[in-house]
Design a protein around this motif. Structure first.
Motif, short mmCIF file in Angstrom:
data_model
loop_
_atom_site.label_atom_id
_atom_site.label_comp_id
_atom_site.label_asym_id
_atom_site.label_seq_id
_atom_site.Cartn_x
_atom_site.Cartn_y
_atom_site.Cartn_z
N ASP A 1 -32.61 6.47 -23.79
CA ASP A 1 -33.29 5.19 -24.07
C ASP A 1 -32.72 4.63 -25.38
N GLU B 1 -33.66 2.46 -27.33
CA GLU B 1 -34.67 2.19 -28.36
C GLU B 1 -35.21 3.47 -28.99
N ARG B 2 -35.01 4.61 -28.33
CA ARG B 2 -35.54 5.87 -28.87
C ARG B 2 -34.45 6.85 -29.28
N GLU C 1 -34.30 7.88 -32.96
CA GLU C 1 -35.45 8.69 -33.35
C GLU C 1 -35.25 10.14 -32.91
#
Length: 350
Positions: free
Chosen positions: A267, A269-270, A273
Protein backbone atom coordinates in the motif's frame (compact mmCIF):
# COMPACT_ATOMS: atom_id res chain seq x y z
CA UNK A 1 4.81 -7.46 22.18
CA UNK A 2 7.36 -9.88 20.82
CA UNK A 3 10.40 -11.35 22.48
CA UNK A 4 13.60 -12.35 20.67
CA UNK A 5 16.02 -14.97 21.93
CA UNK A 6 19.40 -14.95 20.18
CA UNK A 7 20.62 -18.54 20.40
CA UNK A 8 24.35 -19.35 20.33
CA UNK A 9 26.37 -22.30 21.56
CA UNK A 10 27.21 -20.63 24.82
CA UNK A 11 24.50 -18.18 25.77
CA UNK A 12 20.94 -16.97 25.34
CA UNK A 13 20.24 -13.23 25.11
CA UNK A 14 16.75 -11.83 25.51
CA UNK A 15 15.63 -8.64 23.81
CA UNK A 16 12.13 -7.25 24.02
CA UNK A 17 10.67 -5.03 21.32
CA UNK A 18 7.31 -3.31 21.41
CA UNK A 19 5.07 -3.95 18.37
CA UNK A 20 3.22 -1.06 16.79
CA UNK A 21 -0.57 -1.35 17.04
CA UNK A 22 -2.81 -1.42 13.96
CA UNK A 23 -6.49 -1.96 13.37
CA UNK A 24 -7.31 -5.63 12.69
CA UNK A 25 -9.62 -8.48 13.66
CA UNK A 26 -9.27 -9.46 17.31
CA UNK A 27 -8.91 -12.93 18.76
CA UNK A 28 -10.57 -14.23 21.90
CA UNK A 29 -7.47 -15.48 23.65
CA UNK A 30 -3.73 -14.75 23.51
CA UNK A 31 -1.66 -17.68 22.29
CA UNK A 32 2.12 -17.91 22.67
CA UNK A 33 4.00 -19.01 19.55
CA UNK A 34 7.74 -19.68 19.57
CA UNK A 35 9.12 -18.72 16.15
CA UNK A 36 12.57 -19.85 14.96
CA UNK A 37 14.62 -18.36 12.14
CA UNK A 38 18.29 -17.95 11.36
CA UNK A 39 19.29 -14.28 11.11
CA UNK A 40 18.02 -10.75 10.49
CA UNK A 41 18.15 -11.38 6.73
CA UNK A 42 15.65 -9.50 4.57
CA UNK A 43 14.57 -12.96 3.42
CA UNK A 44 12.12 -12.82 6.37
CA UNK A 45 10.76 -9.38 5.48
CA UNK A 46 7.04 -10.23 5.50
CA UNK A 47 7.34 -11.75 8.97
CA UNK A 48 9.36 -8.77 10.26
CA UNK A 49 6.67 -6.43 8.94
CA UNK A 50 3.84 -8.39 10.58
CA UNK A 51 5.72 -8.50 13.87
CA UNK A 52 6.77 -4.87 14.11
CA UNK A 53 3.40 -3.55 12.91
CA UNK A 54 1.75 -5.46 15.75
CA UNK A 55 -0.45 -7.65 13.55
CA UNK A 56 0.28 -10.82 15.53
CA UNK A 57 -0.66 -8.96 18.72
CA UNK A 58 -3.86 -7.74 17.11
CA UNK A 59 -4.83 -11.33 16.38
CA UNK A 60 -4.16 -12.52 19.92
CA UNK A 61 -0.72 -14.02 19.34
CA UNK A 62 2.31 -13.55 21.59
CA UNK A 63 5.44 -14.17 19.52
CA UNK A 64 8.68 -15.35 21.10
CA UNK A 65 11.42 -15.21 18.50
CA UNK A 66 14.36 -17.64 18.55
CA UNK A 67 17.16 -16.47 16.26
CA UNK A 68 19.70 -19.28 15.89
CA UNK A 69 22.37 -18.02 13.49
CA UNK A 70 21.80 -20.74 10.88
CA UNK A 71 18.91 -22.30 9.01
CA UNK A 72 19.78 -25.83 10.13
CA UNK A 73 19.69 -24.82 13.81
CA UNK A 74 16.40 -22.97 13.35
CA UNK A 75 14.87 -26.02 11.68
CA UNK A 76 16.21 -28.28 14.44
CA UNK A 77 14.59 -26.05 17.07
CA UNK A 78 11.19 -26.51 15.42
CA UNK A 79 11.58 -30.24 14.79
CA UNK A 80 12.65 -30.86 18.39
CA UNK A 81 9.72 -28.88 19.78
CA UNK A 82 11.85 -26.05 21.20
CA UNK A 83 10.05 -23.84 18.68
CA UNK A 84 6.54 -24.11 17.27
CA UNK A 85 7.09 -22.54 13.87
CA UNK A 86 10.11 -22.25 11.57
CA UNK A 87 10.80 -19.68 8.88
CA UNK A 88 13.05 -21.05 6.16
CA UNK A 89 13.70 -22.29 2.67
CA UNK A 90 10.78 -24.09 1.07
CA UNK A 91 13.16 -26.70 -0.34
CA UNK A 92 14.10 -27.55 3.26
CA UNK A 93 10.55 -28.69 3.95
CA UNK A 94 10.63 -31.10 1.01
CA UNK A 95 14.06 -32.45 1.95
CA UNK A 96 12.90 -32.94 5.54
CA UNK A 97 9.70 -34.70 4.48
CA UNK A 98 11.67 -37.00 2.20
CA UNK A 99 13.83 -37.92 5.19
CA UNK A 100 10.76 -38.78 7.24
CA UNK A 101 10.51 -35.52 9.21
CA UNK A 102 6.78 -34.60 9.36
CA UNK A 103 6.69 -30.86 8.68
CA UNK A 104 4.52 -28.76 6.39
CA UNK A 105 4.66 -25.34 4.73
CA UNK A 106 1.47 -23.50 5.71
CA UNK A 107 2.05 -19.88 4.62
CA UNK A 108 4.33 -17.87 2.28
CA UNK A 109 6.90 -15.36 3.52
CA UNK A 110 8.99 -14.32 0.49
CA UNK A 111 8.41 -14.83 -3.24
CA UNK A 112 11.86 -14.02 -4.58
CA UNK A 113 15.13 -15.91 -4.34
CA UNK A 114 16.97 -13.26 -2.34
CA UNK A 115 20.55 -14.56 -2.72
CA UNK A 116 22.24 -12.07 -5.07
CA UNK A 117 25.76 -11.48 -6.39
CA UNK A 118 27.96 -8.48 -5.56
CA UNK A 119 31.46 -8.03 -7.04
CA UNK A 120 34.42 -5.70 -6.53
CA UNK A 121 34.46 -2.48 -8.52
CA UNK A 122 37.89 -3.39 -9.95
CA UNK A 123 36.52 -6.66 -11.28
CA UNK A 124 33.45 -4.95 -12.74
CA UNK A 125 35.56 -2.30 -14.48
CA UNK A 126 37.98 -4.90 -15.79
CA UNK A 127 35.06 -6.83 -17.31
CA UNK A 128 33.32 -3.73 -18.62
CA UNK A 129 30.09 -4.07 -16.63
CA UNK A 130 28.17 -1.91 -14.17
CA UNK A 131 25.12 -2.40 -11.96
CA UNK A 132 22.98 -1.07 -14.81
CA UNK A 133 24.51 -3.09 -17.65
CA UNK A 134 22.15 -5.35 -19.63
CA UNK A 135 21.63 -8.68 -17.89
CA UNK A 136 23.16 -10.60 -20.80
CA UNK A 137 26.42 -8.66 -20.50
CA UNK A 138 26.60 -9.19 -16.74
CA UNK A 139 25.98 -12.91 -17.08
CA UNK A 140 28.62 -13.24 -19.81
CA UNK A 141 31.18 -11.50 -17.58
CA UNK A 142 30.91 -14.20 -14.91
CA UNK A 143 33.20 -16.70 -16.65
CA UNK A 144 36.30 -17.23 -14.52
CA UNK A 145 34.97 -15.27 -11.55
CA UNK A 146 35.78 -16.30 -7.97
CA UNK A 147 32.51 -16.11 -6.05
CA UNK A 148 32.25 -16.80 -2.30
CA UNK A 149 29.31 -18.83 -0.96
CA UNK A 150 28.45 -19.97 2.55
CA UNK A 151 28.91 -23.65 1.69
CA UNK A 152 28.09 -26.39 -0.84
CA UNK A 153 24.35 -26.97 -1.19
CA UNK A 154 23.42 -23.71 0.55
CA UNK A 155 20.85 -21.33 -0.88
CA UNK A 156 23.66 -18.99 -1.92
CA UNK A 157 25.44 -21.88 -3.66
CA UNK A 158 22.30 -22.96 -5.52
CA UNK A 159 21.48 -19.39 -6.53
CA UNK A 160 25.01 -18.80 -7.83
CA UNK A 161 24.97 -22.08 -9.74
CA UNK A 162 21.63 -21.23 -11.31
CA UNK A 163 22.88 -17.79 -12.44
CA UNK A 164 26.08 -19.30 -13.83
CA UNK A 165 24.14 -21.97 -15.73
CA UNK A 166 21.77 -19.30 -17.10
CA UNK A 167 24.89 -17.61 -18.48
CA UNK A 168 25.70 -20.82 -20.35
CA UNK A 169 28.63 -21.80 -18.16
CA UNK A 170 29.45 -24.90 -16.11
CA UNK A 171 29.32 -23.94 -12.40
CA UNK A 172 32.01 -26.53 -11.56
CA UNK A 173 34.37 -25.69 -14.40
CA UNK A 174 33.89 -22.12 -15.59
CA UNK A 175 33.50 -20.31 -12.25
CA UNK A 176 35.25 -20.87 -8.91
CA UNK A 177 32.75 -21.11 -6.03
CA UNK A 178 34.62 -20.58 -2.75
CA UNK A 179 33.01 -21.86 0.47
CA UNK A 180 33.69 -19.28 3.21
CA UNK A 181 30.99 -19.77 5.86
CA UNK A 182 28.16 -17.41 6.83
CA UNK A 183 30.05 -14.28 7.91
CA UNK A 184 29.55 -11.50 5.35
CA UNK A 185 32.37 -9.49 6.96
CA UNK A 186 34.71 -12.33 5.96
CA UNK A 187 33.53 -12.02 2.36
CA UNK A 188 34.15 -8.28 2.30
CA UNK A 189 37.62 -8.65 3.80
CA UNK A 190 38.44 -11.27 1.17
CA UNK A 191 37.16 -8.95 -1.57
CA UNK A 192 39.40 -6.13 -0.34
CA UNK A 193 42.38 -8.51 -0.14
CA UNK A 194 41.81 -9.68 -3.73
CA UNK A 195 41.16 -13.27 -2.66
CA UNK A 196 37.71 -13.36 -4.29
CA UNK A 197 35.96 -11.32 -6.96
CA UNK A 198 32.58 -11.27 -5.22
CA UNK A 199 30.07 -13.21 -3.17
CA UNK A 200 26.53 -14.57 -3.23
CA UNK A 201 24.25 -13.82 -0.27
CA UNK A 202 20.96 -12.20 0.72
CA UNK A 203 20.37 -8.52 1.54
CA UNK A 204 21.33 -6.43 3.38
CA UNK A 205 24.90 -7.70 2.95
CA UNK A 206 25.11 -6.99 -0.78
CA UNK A 207 24.07 -3.39 -0.09
CA UNK A 208 26.51 -3.12 2.83
CA UNK A 209 29.31 -4.27 0.49
CA UNK A 210 28.19 -1.66 -2.03
CA UNK A 211 28.41 1.10 0.58
CA UNK A 212 31.38 0.03 2.71
CA UNK A 213 33.81 -1.64 0.27
CA UNK A 214 32.70 -0.02 -3.00
CA UNK A 215 31.13 -3.22 -4.29
CA UNK A 216 28.92 -3.45 -7.37
CA UNK A 217 25.64 -5.36 -7.14
CA UNK A 218 25.94 -7.43 -10.30
CA UNK A 219 22.84 -9.64 -10.13
CA UNK A 220 19.99 -8.53 -7.85
CA UNK A 221 17.84 -11.63 -7.59
CA UNK A 222 15.72 -10.19 -4.79
CA UNK A 223 14.58 -7.43 -7.13
CA UNK A 224 13.51 -10.03 -9.73
CA UNK A 225 16.40 -9.26 -12.09
CA UNK A 226 16.66 -12.85 -13.37
CA UNK A 227 13.35 -13.50 -15.20
CA UNK A 228 13.60 -17.28 -14.90
CA UNK A 229 13.41 -17.01 -11.09
CA UNK A 230 11.15 -13.97 -10.75
CA UNK A 231 8.45 -14.84 -8.22
CA UNK A 232 10.26 -17.93 -6.88
CA UNK A 233 8.72 -19.14 -3.58
CA UNK A 234 11.84 -18.98 -1.43
CA UNK A 235 10.84 -18.65 2.23
CA UNK A 236 7.82 -20.20 3.92
CA UNK A 237 6.31 -20.56 7.39
CA UNK A 238 6.47 -24.19 8.54
CA UNK A 239 5.45 -26.35 11.48
CA UNK A 240 5.28 -29.97 12.54
CA UNK A 241 2.24 -31.92 11.35
CA UNK A 242 1.17 -32.53 14.94
CA UNK A 243 1.38 -28.85 15.88
CA UNK A 244 -0.74 -27.86 12.89
CA UNK A 245 -3.33 -30.50 13.75
CA UNK A 246 -3.49 -29.30 17.36
CA UNK A 247 -3.41 -25.56 16.60
CA UNK A 248 -5.40 -24.86 13.40
CA UNK A 249 -6.77 -21.55 14.71
CA UNK A 250 -3.31 -20.33 15.71
CA UNK A 251 -1.92 -21.25 12.28
CA UNK A 252 -4.77 -19.37 10.62
CA UNK A 253 -4.09 -16.26 12.74
CA UNK A 254 -0.39 -16.41 11.86
CA UNK A 255 -1.25 -16.56 8.16
CA UNK A 256 -3.77 -13.72 8.56
CA UNK A 257 -1.13 -11.50 10.18
CA UNK A 258 1.19 -12.17 7.24
CA UNK A 259 -1.55 -11.16 4.79
CA UNK A 260 -2.10 -7.94 6.74
CA UNK A 261 1.63 -7.23 6.43
CA UNK A 262 1.58 -7.98 2.69
CA UNK A 263 -1.26 -5.53 2.17
CA UNK A 264 0.48 -2.82 4.21
CA UNK A 265 3.84 -3.22 2.44
CA UNK A 266 2.21 -2.94 -0.99
CA UNK A 267 0.00 0.00 0.00
CA UNK A 268 1.78 3.22 -1.14
CA UNK A 269 0.17 5.14 1.72
CA UNK A 270 1.42 2.72 4.39
CA UNK A 271 4.71 1.47 2.91
CA UNK A 272 6.85 4.12 4.62
CA UNK A 273 5.22 3.44 8.00
CA UNK A 274 5.93 -0.28 7.68
CA UNK A 275 9.51 0.41 6.64
CA UNK A 276 10.07 2.59 9.69
CA UNK A 277 8.57 -0.07 11.97
CA UNK A 278 10.84 -2.78 10.51
CA UNK A 279 13.85 -0.48 10.81
CA UNK A 280 13.07 0.34 14.46
CA UNK A 281 12.41 -3.29 15.37
CA UNK A 282 15.22 -5.07 13.54
CA UNK A 283 17.70 -2.74 11.83
CA UNK A 284 18.17 0.31 14.05
CA UNK A 285 21.93 -0.40 14.10
CA UNK A 286 22.05 0.04 10.30
CA UNK A 287 22.61 3.35 8.54
CA UNK A 288 19.11 4.67 7.84
CA UNK A 289 19.83 5.65 4.23
CA UNK A 290 21.32 2.21 3.56
CA UNK A 291 18.25 0.58 5.07
CA UNK A 292 16.02 2.65 2.80
CA UNK A 293 17.86 1.45 -0.30
CA UNK A 294 17.51 -2.15 0.81
CA UNK A 295 13.85 -1.64 1.71
CA UNK A 296 13.04 -0.20 -1.71
CA UNK A 297 14.82 -3.13 -3.39
CA UNK A 298 13.23 -5.81 -1.23
CA UNK A 299 9.56 -4.90 -0.98
CA UNK A 300 8.83 -6.62 -4.28
CA UNK A 301 9.90 -9.90 -2.64
CA UNK A 302 6.90 -9.66 -0.31
CA UNK A 303 4.00 -11.71 -1.74
CA UNK A 304 0.70 -10.06 -2.56
CA UNK A 305 -1.41 -13.13 -1.74
CA UNK A 306 -1.30 -16.24 0.44
CA UNK A 307 -1.56 -18.51 -2.61
CA UNK A 308 0.71 -21.59 -2.76
CA UNK A 309 -0.36 -23.43 -5.91
CA UNK A 310 1.09 -26.72 -7.16
CA UNK A 311 2.99 -25.12 -10.05
CA UNK A 312 4.77 -22.80 -7.63
CA UNK A 313 5.86 -25.80 -5.58
CA UNK A 314 6.93 -27.73 -8.69
CA UNK A 315 9.16 -24.77 -9.56
CA UNK A 316 10.75 -25.00 -6.10
CA UNK A 317 11.49 -28.68 -6.60
CA UNK A 318 12.81 -28.16 -10.15
CA UNK A 319 15.18 -25.45 -8.92
CA UNK A 320 16.51 -27.66 -6.14
CA UNK A 321 16.84 -30.75 -8.34
CA UNK A 322 18.79 -28.91 -11.03
CA UNK A 323 22.00 -28.89 -9.00
CA UNK A 324 21.47 -31.57 -6.36
CA UNK A 325 22.45 -35.21 -6.33
CA UNK A 326 19.54 -35.96 -4.00
CA UNK A 327 16.40 -35.42 -6.06
CA UNK A 328 13.05 -34.40 -4.55
CA UNK A 329 9.94 -36.22 -5.78
CA UNK A 330 7.06 -33.98 -6.90
CA UNK A 331 4.66 -36.44 -5.26
CA UNK A 332 5.73 -34.95 -1.92
CA UNK A 333 3.87 -31.70 -2.64
CA UNK A 334 0.53 -32.90 -1.27
CA UNK A 335 2.23 -34.15 1.91
CA UNK A 336 4.41 -31.10 2.43
CA UNK A 337 2.16 -28.13 1.65
CA UNK A 338 -1.20 -27.32 3.25
CA UNK A 339 -3.57 -24.48 2.44
CA UNK A 340 -5.82 -25.03 5.45
CA UNK A 341 -4.34 -22.13 7.41
CA UNK A 342 -4.32 -19.70 4.47
CA UNK A 343 -7.91 -20.58 3.56
CA UNK A 344 -9.01 -20.01 7.16
CA UNK A 345 -6.98 -16.78 7.29
CA UNK A 346 -8.76 -15.43 4.23
CA UNK A 347 -12.13 -16.13 5.87
CA UNK A 348 -10.94 -14.50 9.12
CA UNK A 349 -10.02 -11.29 7.33
CA UNK A 350 -13.24 -10.98 5.32
Amino acid sequence: MFKTRLMTACKVMSVVFTGLAAAAPTAAQDQKVVMSHSTKSFAFLTYFAANTMGYFDDLGLEIEEVRTGSGSKALAAMVSGDADVYLGSTATAFKSREQGVPIKIFAPIVRQLTSSIVVTRDWAEEHGVTKDSPLEEKLAALKGARIAISGPGSGADQAARYVIAEAGFDPDRDVELVAMGNNAATYMSAMQAGQIDGFSTSPPHIHIAEQEVDGVILINMAAGELPALDGYFYIGMMARDGWLEDNPDTAARLAAALKMAMDAVHDPERNAEVGQAVYDGYYSDMDRDLFQRVWEDQTMSVPTTLDMDDQTMRDVIAFYNRFSDQQIDENLISETVTDEATTAATALLE
